[in-house]
Design a protein around this motif. Sequence first.
Motif, PDB file in Angstrom:
ATOM      1  N   GLU A 192       2.610   8.528   0.759  1.00  0.00           N
ATOM      2  CA  GLU A 192       3.110   8.551   2.115  1.00  0.00           C
ATOM      3  C   GLU A 192       4.622   8.697   2.038  1.00  0.00           C
ATOM      4  O   GLU A 192       5.267   8.093   1.196  1.00  0.00           O
ATOM      5  CB  GLU A 192       2.749   7.287   2.894  1.00  0.00           C
ATOM      6  N   SER A 199       5.933   6.206  -0.815  1.00  0.00           N
ATOM      7  CA  SER A 199       5.120   5.033  -1.122  1.00  0.00           C
ATOM      8  C   SER A 199       3.845   5.503  -1.796  1.00  0.00           C
ATOM      9  O   SER A 199       3.055   6.206  -1.180  1.00  0.00           O
ATOM     10  CB  SER A 199       4.787   4.257   0.147  1.00  0.00           C
ATOM     11  N   GLY A 235       1.386   3.490  -2.923  1.00  0.00           N
ATOM     12  CA  GLY A 235       0.284   2.560  -2.794  1.00  0.00           C
ATOM     13  C   GLY A 235      -0.471   2.733  -1.502  1.00  0.00           C
ATOM     14  O   GLY A 235       0.017   3.332  -0.551  1.00  0.00           O
ATOM     15  N   THR A 236      -1.659   2.191  -1.504  1.00  0.00           N
ATOM     16  CA  THR A 236      -2.472   2.219  -0.304  1.00  0.00           C
ATOM     17  C   THR A 236      -2.462   0.887   0.408  1.00  0.00           C
ATOM     18  O   THR A 236      -2.906   0.793   1.533  1.00  0.00           O
ATOM     19  CB  THR A 236      -3.933   2.557  -0.642  1.00  0.00           C
ATOM     20  N   GLY A 237      -2.002  -0.143  -0.280  1.00  0.00           N
ATOM     21  CA  GLY A 237      -1.981  -1.470   0.329  1.00  0.00           C
ATOM     22  C   GLY A 237      -3.314  -2.171   0.296  1.00  0.00           C
ATOM     23  O   GLY A 237      -3.427  -3.301   0.703  1.00  0.00           O
ATOM     24  N   ASN A 241       2.900  -1.582  -1.736  1.00  0.00           N
ATOM     25  CA  ASN A 241       3.403  -0.436  -1.007  1.00  0.00           C
ATOM     26  C   ASN A 241       4.879  -0.262  -1.280  1.00  0.00           C
ATOM     27  O   ASN A 241       5.637   0.087  -0.392  1.00  0.00           O
ATOM     28  CB  ASN A 241       3.163  -0.630   0.494  1.00  0.00           C
ATOM     29  N   THR A 276      -0.578   1.734   5.279  1.00  0.00           N
ATOM     30  CA  THR A 276       0.697   1.655   4.585  1.00  0.00           C
ATOM     31  C   THR A 276       1.683   1.052   5.563  1.00  0.00           C
ATOM     32  O   THR A 276       2.013   1.682   6.558  1.00  0.00           O
ATOM     33  CB  THR A 276       1.181   3.036   4.127  1.00  0.00           C
TER      34      THR A 276
END
Lengths: 114, 115
Positions: free
Chosen positions: A32, A90, A92-94, A100, B101
């Motif tokens: 993202e 970012s 990561g997906t969290g 993230n 996110t």
Amino acid sequence: AQRVTQPEKLLSVFKGAPVELKCNYSYSGSPELFWYVQYSRQRLQLLLRHISRESIKGFTADLNKGETSFHLKKPFAQEEDSAMYYCALSPGTGLGGATNKLIFGTGTLLAVQP
Amino acid sequence: DTGVSQDPRHKITKRGQNVTFRCDPISEHNRLYWYRQTLGQGPEFLTYFQNEAQLEKSRLLSDRFSAERPKGSFSTLEIQRTEQGDSAMYLCASSLDGELTDTQYFGPGTRLTVL
């Protein structure tokens, strides 16, 4: 390697001129992308994120996966747009506690001349 | 709630001294991040907490650095035996779990100068 590149340290334009702040990224997955802005003597704040596909303060940014770019654009610059702009990624997906964390570029200082 | 706060805003110390910074996130935010920013660079990730658990640490975080977040609220970042290379702006950010996110909200930073 995960990397964000902002090739311009300084971009100087006149009021009313179009603005394009360049951002290229390197990441093997589907990241993202964000643009953060820091006005003079203020904290870093989110300007926009690609997933929202919105326009904030007249700025837009389109994610181009083919060119791995996320350039920030505004058709008519205003003096109050003068600030430091950071592109960030970012990975990561969290989900499941995955971070993230943000990976930032080195920033571009936008100076809008009257 | 006025956002993420950090204390102190400025810290000048001599090489070899220990320093501790505090970050108070936005209340109800369960995620907390520390970043470091040096002159001419963008912020660099140091470490991340989800509630009280420290889930990730960057290789930038040498063994002289330690971060805690007791009770999942405020966080502290301690640097032991400071070196001149530790001089930087230390930024804290917080976010709320629940989005795919999440949006990170940054504090004003603590500027460390090591003499």
